[in-house]
Design a protein around this motif. Structure first.
Motif, mmCIF file in Angstrom:
data_model
loop_
_atom_site.group_PDB
_atom_site.id
_atom_site.type_symbol
_atom_site.label_atom_id
_atom_site.label_comp_id
_atom_site.label_asym_id
_atom_site.label_seq_id
_atom_site.Cartn_x
_atom_site.Cartn_y
_atom_site.Cartn_z
ATOM 1 N N ALA A 292 30.378 61.155 36.574
ATOM 2 C CA ALA A 292 31.211 59.964 36.847
ATOM 3 C C ALA A 292 30.694 59.185 38.048
ATOM 4 O O ALA A 292 30.901 57.976 38.153
ATOM 5 C CB ALA A 292 32.652 60.380 37.097
ATOM 6 N N LYS A 299 29.571 57.191 32.225
ATOM 7 C CA LYS A 299 30.894 57.835 32.307
ATOM 8 C C LYS A 299 31.647 57.386 33.563
ATOM 9 O O LYS A 299 31.040 57.116 34.591
ATOM 10 C CB LYS A 299 30.719 59.363 32.361
ATOM 11 N N LYS A 300 32.944 57.285 33.434
ATOM 12 C CA LYS A 300 33.809 57.025 34.584
ATOM 13 C C LYS A 300 34.882 58.101 34.591
ATOM 14 O O LYS A 300 35.178 58.707 33.549
ATOM 15 C CB LYS A 300 34.493 55.657 34.433
ATOM 16 N N LEU A 301 35.454 58.360 35.759
ATOM 17 C CA LEU A 301 36.597 59.260 35.835
ATOM 18 C C LEU A 301 37.826 58.463 35.398
ATOM 19 O O LEU A 301 38.452 57.764 36.197
ATOM 20 C CB LEU A 301 36.760 59.791 37.267
#
Ligand code: SDX
Length: 429
Positions: A292, A299-301
């Protein structure tokens, strides 16, 4: 307190008026800027630009404050319920008994959708995303209230607002039943708003859904906490459409479309998908946190970060506590909650997130409650839309009642090709 600011442009001094809000927020009124200087402003994502004056919701992102019509969200979560809060947001004051009775009766009397709409559901594939169904069926429902576009938006506003709040819940439940191939369950006038939704979702023609008070209370809290949030992406969309004097249903249908995005209301579905992926990969969360933080990972959190909150989202605090209470009361243990808590702990102690002031937002824990209620993940953003409807309606009403309101039409900085001539086809090879 009328004050001004001075800016120097091309050697010319310009004095611009400022606007100070009731909570001390200050803005520069640039409505004369282009006429006076030929300049416009440019603000990617509108991070520094106010689109309107509004009296509905106040957020202090630095302090993690959220108030509906001045009342702190924590007090409403503790003492109020979704329908009373919806009335507060739309009409600007807490209803007295008579007002609440009239509003509640309007919701009950407008709970069913026109019978002719039932066959629209047959036209969707079983795996149609319920947000696509919701936005189209809200507009379809307006076709059975032609006065929506035959008269001015202010005529019948009260009944249209009640119809929209009540029917969005019925359409959502019907789309879920349709996706399962189950018979649709009509609203039961004996039930209040949220209980009726669970009834329409989970009862069967031969068996009433056993309405557990803790389940009804948890979902009602989710609706209440999502009811409004100043000029977020979907609410700004509703105001954009309303500014053209389109009708309430058309404006709300546009709001549903904006909310669907995974960076906005779609995040609650994306959070659960993220937690499931972490669980299935056997990761304890640490590998995901590394990804993240890596911009190249894509990807992200999900459920973390916020354009306005540079502190813990007050709604996330309330939902996290409600998660623990609901799962304990219902004797449910959800491994995804444990993963979520580990992720939060890791992120809040990681300089990447701390430096960027990224905290859990409303979407980080809300899916855990909806899972406990057996609401399918694909319906999570629909739940958000049901909750946000009063806020969209209230913002629509502000535009409708603003005699100075103008159509929203931002400018742009053109960066395309400069003037050039048409080239006939035979000369293009
Ligand atoms: C909602 O506006 C509202 O009020 C919305 C809402 C409402 O009630 O209506 O509160 C509901 O939409 C909540 C947000 C739900 N979305 C998510 O949880 C998706 C994950 N979050 C991010 O996509 C992001 O935080 C946003 C979209 C919420 C905010 O985006 P911003 O304000 O444009 O912030 P940004 O992308 O400019 O981030 C600043 C920095 C960047 O890194 P640097 O360029 O400084 O190195 O923080 C990073 C971002 O890469 N960052 C994240 C992150 N969020 C921001 N990095 C990893 N994971 C994240 N979640």
């Amino acid at each position: 307190m009328k004050t001004t600011v001075r800016i120097g442009i091309d050697g010319k001094d310009l004095e611009l008026p400022t606007v100070v809000g009731s909570e001390g927020e200050r803005a520069i009124d640039i409505s004369s800027l282009r006429k006076e200087t030929g300049y416009i402003t440019l603000d990617d994502g509108y991070g520094n630009t106010g689109s309107c004056r509004s009296a509905i919701t106040f957020i202090d992102g630095e302090k993690g404050i959220l108030r509906y019509r001045g009342i702190p969200i924590e007090q409403l979560a503790e003492h109020s319920n979704f329908i009373e809060t919806a009335y507060l947001i739309i009409y600007g004051h807490l209803p007295n008994r008579a007002e609440l009775r009239v509003f509640s009766d309007l919701l009950t009397d407008n709970a069913t959708i026109h019978e002719a709409m039932r066959h629209h559901f047959e036209g969707f594939p079983a795996d149609a995303h319920p947000m696509a169904i919701l936005s189209s069926m809200i507009n379809a429902s307006s076709c059975f209230s032609p006065e929506l576009w035959q008269t001015s938006n202010s005529d019948h506003f009260e009944s249209h607002a009640a119809k929209l709040i009540s029917q969005v819940r019925t359409i959502a439940a019907f789309s879920y039943r349709k996706s399962l191939g189950r018979p649709i369950i009509y609203p039961n006038p004996a039930y209040k708003y949220t209980a009726n939704f669970l009834h329409m979702m989970f009862s069967e023609p031969y068996r009433e859904y056993p309405l557990k008070p803790e389940f009804v209370k948890a979902l009602d809290l989710i609706f209440l906490l999502h009811a409004d949030h100043e000029q977020n992406c979907s609410t700004s969309t509703v105001r954009m459409v309303a500014s053209s004097q389109a009708n309430l249903f058309a404006s709300a249908a546009a709001g549903v479309c904006a909310l669907w995005g995974p960076l906005h209301g779609g995040a609650n579905q994306a959070v659960i998908e993220m937690l499931e992926q972490i669980r299935q990969s056997g990761d304890d969360g640490r590998r995901f946190i590394v990804a993240a933080k890596d911009k190249t990972s894509g990807k992200k959190l999900m459920g973390f970060g916020h354009r306005v909150y540079r502190n813990y989202d007050p709604r996330a605090k309330i939902i996290k506590k409600a998660c623990d209470e609901l799962l304990a009361a219902a004797n449910i243990s959800d491994p995804l909650l444990d993963i979520a808590k580990r992720l939060e702990e890791a992120a809040l102690n990681d300089s990447y997130f701390v430096e960027r002031r990224l905290y859990p937002n409303v979407d980080f824990y809300s899916g855990i409650i909806m899972r406990a209620l057996r609401i399918p993940t694909q319906m999570f953003t629909v739940i958000f839309a049901i909750g946000r409807m009063p806020g969209w309606i209230a913002n629509f009403k502000e535009i409708m009642e603003d005699t100075q309101s103008r159509i929203y039409r931002p400018r742009q900085v053109y960066v395309g090709p400069t003037a050039n001539d048409y080239v006939p086809l035979e000369q293009r090879d």
